[in-house]
Design a protein around this motif. Structure first.
Motif, short mmCIF file in Angstrom:
data_model
loop_
_atom_site.label_atom_id
_atom_site.label_comp_id
_atom_site.label_asym_id
_atom_site.label_seq_id
_atom_site.Cartn_x
_atom_site.Cartn_y
_atom_site.Cartn_z
N LYS B 40 -39.28 -83.35 -6.97
CA LYS B 40 -39.98 -83.28 -8.27
C LYS B 40 -41.24 -84.05 -8.49
O LYS B 40 -41.12 -84.93 -7.62
CB LYS B 40 -38.93 -83.49 -9.38
CG LYS B 40 -37.82 -82.71 -9.36
CD LYS B 40 -36.95 -82.68 -10.81
CE LYS B 40 -36.03 -81.78 -11.20
NZ LYS B 40 -34.85 -82.20 -10.52
N PRO B 41 -42.00 -83.65 -9.20
CA PRO B 41 -43.47 -84.22 -9.53
C PRO B 41 -43.28 -85.69 -9.71
O PRO B 41 -44.01 -86.29 -9.11
CB PRO B 41 -44.19 -83.40 -10.55
CG PRO B 41 -43.43 -82.02 -10.64
CD PRO B 41 -42.19 -82.17 -10.15
N LEU B 105 -48.61 -86.98 -5.97
CA LEU B 105 -48.24 -85.93 -6.94
C LEU B 105 -49.13 -84.69 -6.62
O LEU B 105 -48.67 -83.38 -6.75
CB LEU B 105 -48.86 -86.60 -8.14
CG LEU B 105 -48.56 -85.95 -9.54
CD1 LEU B 105 -47.08 -85.94 -9.79
CD2 LEU B 105 -49.27 -86.46 -10.69
N ALA B 106 -50.46 -84.95 -6.20
CA ALA B 106 -51.34 -83.87 -5.50
C ALA B 106 -50.50 -82.74 -4.60
O ALA B 106 -50.56 -81.64 -4.73
CB ALA B 106 -52.48 -84.31 -5.22
N CYS B 108 -47.43 -82.83 -4.00
CA CYS B 108 -46.50 -81.92 -4.81
C CYS B 108 -46.71 -80.64 -5.34
O CYS B 108 -46.17 -79.78 -5.17
CB CYS B 108 -45.63 -83.18 -5.61
SG CYS B 108 -44.39 -82.21 -6.55
N TYR B 109 -47.74 -80.89 -6.11
CA TYR B 109 -48.06 -79.61 -6.87
C TYR B 109 -48.74 -78.45 -6.11
O TYR B 109 -48.67 -77.37 -6.02
CB TYR B 109 -49.33 -80.03 -7.88
CG TYR B 109 -48.85 -80.63 -9.10
CD1 TYR B 109 -47.67 -80.03 -9.81
CD2 TYR B 109 -49.41 -81.61 -9.85
CE1 TYR B 109 -47.14 -80.57 -10.56
CE2 TYR B 109 -48.70 -82.49 -10.76
CZ TYR B 109 -47.63 -81.85 -11.37
OH TYR B 109 -47.36 -82.46 -12.78
N LEU B 110 -49.24 -78.83 -4.76
CA LEU B 110 -50.04 -77.85 -3.88
C LEU B 110 -48.83 -77.08 -3.34
O LEU B 110 -48.86 -75.96 -3.21
CB LEU B 110 -50.59 -78.84 -2.59
CG LEU B 110 -51.03 -77.81 -1.88
CD1 LEU B 110 -52.24 -77.21 -2.11
CD2 LEU B 110 -51.48 -78.57 -0.39
N ARG B 111 -47.66 -77.80 -3.20
CA ARG B 111 -46.61 -77.10 -2.29
C ARG B 111 -45.90 -76.46 -3.45
O ARG B 111 -45.46 -74.97 -3.09
CB ARG B 111 -45.41 -78.29 -2.20
CG ARG B 111 -44.32 -77.63 -1.12
CD ARG B 111 -43.28 -78.66 -1.17
NE ARG B 111 -42.26 -78.03 -0.50
CZ ARG B 111 -41.87 -77.90 0.81
NH1 ARG B 111 -42.62 -78.28 1.56
NH2 ARG B 111 -40.85 -77.25 1.19
N LYS B 112 -45.70 -76.69 -4.56
CA LYS B 112 -45.28 -75.98 -5.71
C LYS B 112 -46.14 -74.54 -5.95
O LYS B 112 -45.42 -73.28 -6.16
CB LYS B 112 -45.27 -76.58 -7.36
CG LYS B 112 -43.86 -77.43 -7.37
CD LYS B 112 -44.11 -78.00 -8.77
CE LYS B 112 -42.83 -78.14 -9.35
NZ LYS B 112 -42.72 -78.49 -10.73
N SER B 113 -47.52 -74.80 -6.23
CA SER B 113 -48.25 -73.55 -6.27
C SER B 113 -48.01 -72.60 -5.15
O SER B 113 -48.28 -71.52 -5.42
CB SER B 113 -49.55 -74.15 -6.48
OG SER B 113 -50.22 -74.45 -5.24
#
Lengths: 405, 115
Positions: B40-41, B105-106, B108-113
């Motif tokens: 999670k972020p 964090l970056a 993590c968000y890259l993976r999520k997107s």
């Protein structure tokens, strides 16, 4: 060379100035050290040091056989009295340096009758007999004390020389103090003033650690100089040379009616006593202020510091516990003073001692960055190792470097 | 478990990178770990934050301690205006932790997107 376009943007009234700087002349000073390293006697020494042209230095010399000499060595311009002290017309070539002092006329002493040579940068020649002009602002009092002390000393040991180099006696104060005591109008002092005057009375004229009299004297002296000269300077240009340090002492020593004692702004004629009492009264406020913050002790008032080149305080050493002053042999002022101290005994085996206020490392993170500072401040020395050929295997040898062709 | 694995991996990778690369390679290391191990972020931020805080705090303490903190005593007066080697070490750790945390964090968000 003179170029009218180089104003430095500091010229006034469209006037441009040029300066002749001796360091622009070609010379080979490094050669001296090579030649001195191979020197065996006085002739070798003389041949070596004459290569020193700029900056001029007092070069001392001694041999184990007893020869001593001191040369005020340099390539000095042969000036007439006062030449170069003031701005001169550059368009007239007769104002240029006309030549240099010949090397055999450079001031020197060789085996003088008194048995020692010395210099604390005092004037090296007698103005009356020496044919060239070497400037006028020379410190007087340290050289005076050194010569007086050396004249009186016999069987001098290494420890005696160390004590002499770190001596805190202020010769200028020693000369001026009797005049201050004799001319103070004590009735004109308030209770605080009397207290500080008693400190001055009881002062031994030594700039030692803990001395309050030294601080009182110096605060007073600044005010005294202002009291005597400020009236004359009131109408002078803003940036103008003030009298040299010794001028006032010599003035009152020679003439109790020294003409600058009179305040030209008042109709009456002020005396030495008027000046001394008024100056002391004016310095009381500052003495009280210092005492209130516990800084009346000389070393605290002086606050000797060894500054980092960039003046970063955490990388400097501040408020060192050390005495001395501008007119003492231990000429330690706030940010300037005798850094390298050395005593060499030319006995059968050469004994050498030295110290300086720094360390062997330039890295502020090293414990060797400032490891000599406390030793220096305490007036102590380290033995210097004059290594001999037989000592190459000594355990103090940490590393070796081999040179080959 | 993921937290623990990411934590150890971030420390090891950051340490290894900095042997050869500039200091900011810790951001690359934390970013890679956050991309490889999904969290999670907030957890990915805290993982990298904690990892670099520990790594840089520990390393700078070790270096400074070997120097008896001589340099840190002086530099702390210059930078944080107080004589505190520990303060300087904590500041070092915090800078590393923030850089690594935001890099993670970056990642993590890259993976999520992408998912």
């Amino acid at each position: 060379m003179y170029d009218k376009s180089f104003s430095g943007e500091r010229n006034t009234n469209n006037k441009y100035y040029a300066v002749r700087w001796k360091a622009h002349d070609a010379s080979n000073e490094i050669k001296i050290f090579n030649m001195l390293n191979h020197a065996k006697n006085y002739a070798d020494y003389s041949a070596a040091v004459t290569f020193l042209q700029t900056p001029g230095q007092n070069c001392v010399f001694a041999t184990k056989s007893g020869d001593i000499t001191l040369r005020t060595q340099g390539d000095w311009p042969a000036k007439w009295k006062g030449q170069g002290d003031f701005i001169m017309p550059g368009f007239d070539t007769s104002y240029l340096w006309q030549g240099m002092v010949p090397q055999d006329e450079v001031p020197y002493q060789y085996n003088p009758e008194r048995g020692f040579v010395s210099s604390a940068n005092q004037k090296p020649v007698d103005d009356v007999t020496y044919p060239y002009y070497l400037g006028r602002n020379y410190p007087l009092y340290r050289g005076y004390t050194i010569n007086k002390r050396l004249n009186a000393m016999t069987g001098i040991t290494v420890q005696d020389m160390m004590a002499l180099q770190t001596d805190n006696f202020d010769a200028a104060a020693g000369m001026a103090k009797p005049f201050i005591l004799a001319n103070m109008n004590e009735q004109a002092l308030n209770a605080a003033g009397k207290k500080y005057f008693d400190m001055l009375k009881g002062w031994d004229c030594r700039n030692d650690i803990g001395s309050k009299g030294a601080t009182v004297f110096n605060l007073f002296w600044n005010k005294f100089e202002a009291q005597v000269y400020d009236d004359e300077y009131a109408s002078a240009p803003k940036i103008i040379l003030r009298p040299y340090f010794g001028t006032l002492i010599e003035g009152i020593l020679k003439d109790s009616a020294y003409k600058f004692l009179d305040d030209i702004a008042t109709p009456q004629k002020e005396t030495l006593a008027d000046n001394i009492t008024a100056a002391f009264n004016k310095s009381i406020a500052e003495m009280e202020k210092l005492e209130a913050v516990g800084k009346l002790e000389w070393e605290k008032y002086k606050g000797t510091r060894i500054n980092h080149l960039a003046k970063l305080e955490p990388l400097s050493r501040l408020d060192l516990p050390i005495g001395g002053g501008a007119q003492a042999i231990n000429a330690t002022k706030t940010v300037h003073g005798p850094s390298w101290r050395m005593v060499i005994s030319l006995s059968a085996t050469t004994e050498a001692y030295g110290v300086y206020p720094g360390g062997q490392s330039g890295n502020p993170g090293s414990k060797y960055y400032d490891s000599f500072v406390d030793q220096w401040a305490a007036g102590k020395y380290y033995p210097l190792w004059m290594m001999t050929r037989e000592e190459t295997g000594d355990k103090r040898v940490l590393a070796k470097m081999s040179f080959s062709k | 478990m993921k937290f623990f694995l990411s934590f150890i991996l971030t420390i090891l990778l950051s340490f290894a990178f900095c042997l050869f690369l500039p200091w900011w390679s810790i951001a690359v290391a934390s970013f890679i770990v956050a991309v490889l191990i999904p969290q999670k972020p907030l957890s990915s931020f805290l993982t990298a934050f904690g990892a670099l805080f520990l790594l840089w705090g520990g390393l700078s303490f070790w270096i400074s301690n070997n120097n008896d903190h001589i340099l840190a005593h002086k530099v702390s007066q210059l930078i944080i205006k107080m004589d505190s080697p520990i303060g300087l070490i904590l500041l070092t750790a915090l800078i590393g932790a923030l850089v690594a945390g935001f890099a993670a964090l970056a990642g993590c968000y890259l993976r999520k997107s992408k998912v």
